[in-house]
Design an enzyme around this catalytic site. Structure first.
Site, PDB file in Angstrom:
ATOM      1  CG  HIS A 109      -2.107   0.937   1.031  1.00  0.00           C
ATOM      2  ND1 HIS A 109      -3.141   0.685   0.146  1.00  0.00           N
ATOM      3  CD2 HIS A 109      -2.399   2.129   1.592  1.00  0.00           C
ATOM      4  CE1 HIS A 109      -4.012   1.689   0.185  1.00  0.00           C
ATOM      5  NE2 HIS A 109      -3.581   2.580   1.053  1.00  0.00           N
TER       6      HIS A 109
ATOM      7  NE  ARG B 283      -4.683   3.818  -2.770  1.00  0.00           N
ATOM      8  CZ  ARG B 283      -5.628   4.288  -3.576  1.00  0.00           C
ATOM      9  NH1 ARG B 283      -5.542   4.130  -4.883  1.00  0.00           N
ATOM     10  NH2 ARG B 283      -6.680   4.920  -3.079  1.00  0.00           N
TER      11      ARG B 283
ATOM     12  CE1 TYR C 157      -0.553   9.643  -0.014  1.00  0.00           C
ATOM     13  CE2 TYR C 157      -2.858  10.085  -0.517  1.00  0.00           C
ATOM     14  CZ  TYR C 157      -1.856   9.201  -0.176  1.00  0.00           C
ATOM     15  OH  TYR C 157      -2.141   7.873   0.008  1.00  0.00           O
TER      16      TYR C 157
END
Length: 309
Positions: A248, A251, A283
């Protein structure tokens, strides 16, 4: 008190919940986790009738989970399981109200910076790959790191999902489709993977990634491909030894690259298939050019005697 007594007492409710989740198209892992959470809760309230379970019992259960060391995220998932359980019983006309509906979720630590790999580390990761199923496995890692796909999405990919125009149709969380335009290099690699792919033995269904036995590649195997590659990377880059990197996190690396390249948050939300923009916002804290630019705007305002110390 054993599992058998709970199953005898709440067998019907658990069956209704299971049917409801299957009809909603929930993934096997969500189904399993929710059934487990609800089972633990019912063990605690046994032998109370579900119709008589109140907000108090749920609050008591959440407090017990905290005492056993469950963090905010884990307790919120348990609460989601119970909300869904009672919602299912209402929709199946087994209950009239949802005692878990008005219980507030725990406030979680917000905007925690996610773990990700830098671009040079991703390059080293791909160089570390080798072996019999090289083309297939590289394609899988590329889809995680350069298209931001989840493990389950790669697992569900079918041959027809790769479009003539170079985009890929992805069946994401909540059974929602999204379109991800692929970079040329990634599209070429997927075409190579198709040419190299074993014939599927799954009848009409044409999974994109198949095992050596011609079956759809399992979620566990896709995770193993990523984990084995990450293990090799850590051997070649000892500085990463203590970094918690998983499939993950690839990603996360994709999302980080996008933000650093100037992709706006709404577009990134679409690419990642996030239902809520709040999920995407973690992010923006990685490389926020606007924040740095704002601080640079005032750098000349600092009195001269402090500027070149």
């Amino acid at each position: 008190m054993g599992q058998h007594e709970v199953a005898d007492c709440y067998g019907l409710e658990m069956e209704l919940f299971s049917i409801w989740m299957k009809n909603k198209g929930m993934t096997k892992s969500t189904h399993r986790a929710y059934m487990s959470d609800v089972s633990f809760f019912l063990q605690m309230v046994y032998p109370a009738e579900t119709k008589k379970i109140s907000k108090m019992e749920i609050m008591r259960y959440m407090a017990a989970c905290r005492e056993k060391g469950a963090g905010d995220e884990a307790r919120n998932r348990k609460l989601s399981s119970l909300r869904s359980f009672f919602k299912a019983l209402i929709e199946m006309e087994h209950m009239d109200s949802n005692p878990a509906a008005l219980i507030a979720k725990s406030k979680q630590e917000k905007n925690r910076i996610p773990v990700y790999l830098e671009e040079n580390e991703l390059e080293a990761l791909l160089h570390a790959m080798k072996g019999k199923y090289y083309i297939r496995n590289v394609s899988i890692v590329l889809l995680m790191a350069y298209a931001g796909l989840r493990v389950g999405e790669i697992h569900r990919m079918n041959v027809q999902d790769l479009q003539q125009d170079g985009s890929i149709h992805i069946l994401g969380k909540g059974r929602k489709w999204r379109v991800v335009p692929l970079p040329d290099a990634l599209r070429q690699m997927l075409n190579e993977a198709l040419a190299d792919r074993r014939e599927s033995k799954q009848g009409k269904e044409q999974p994109f990634f198949v095992s050596q036995f011609g079956r759809r590649l399992s979620i566990r195997m896709i995770q193993t491909v990523a984990d084995e590659t990450i293990k090799q990377l850590k051997l070649s880059m000892p500085a990463l030894a203590d970094k918690r990197i998983s499939s993950h996190k690839l990603r996360h690396s994709f999302a980080t690259m996008q933000i650093r390249s100037g992709t706006d948050i709404r577009t990134l939300q679409e690419l990642l298939g996030h239902a809520s923009i709040e999920t995407t916002q973690i992010y923006t804290h990685i490389d926020n050019k606007q924040l740095r630019s704002a601080m640079n705007n005032i750098s000349s305002k600092i009195p001269v005697q402090f500027q070149n110390r």
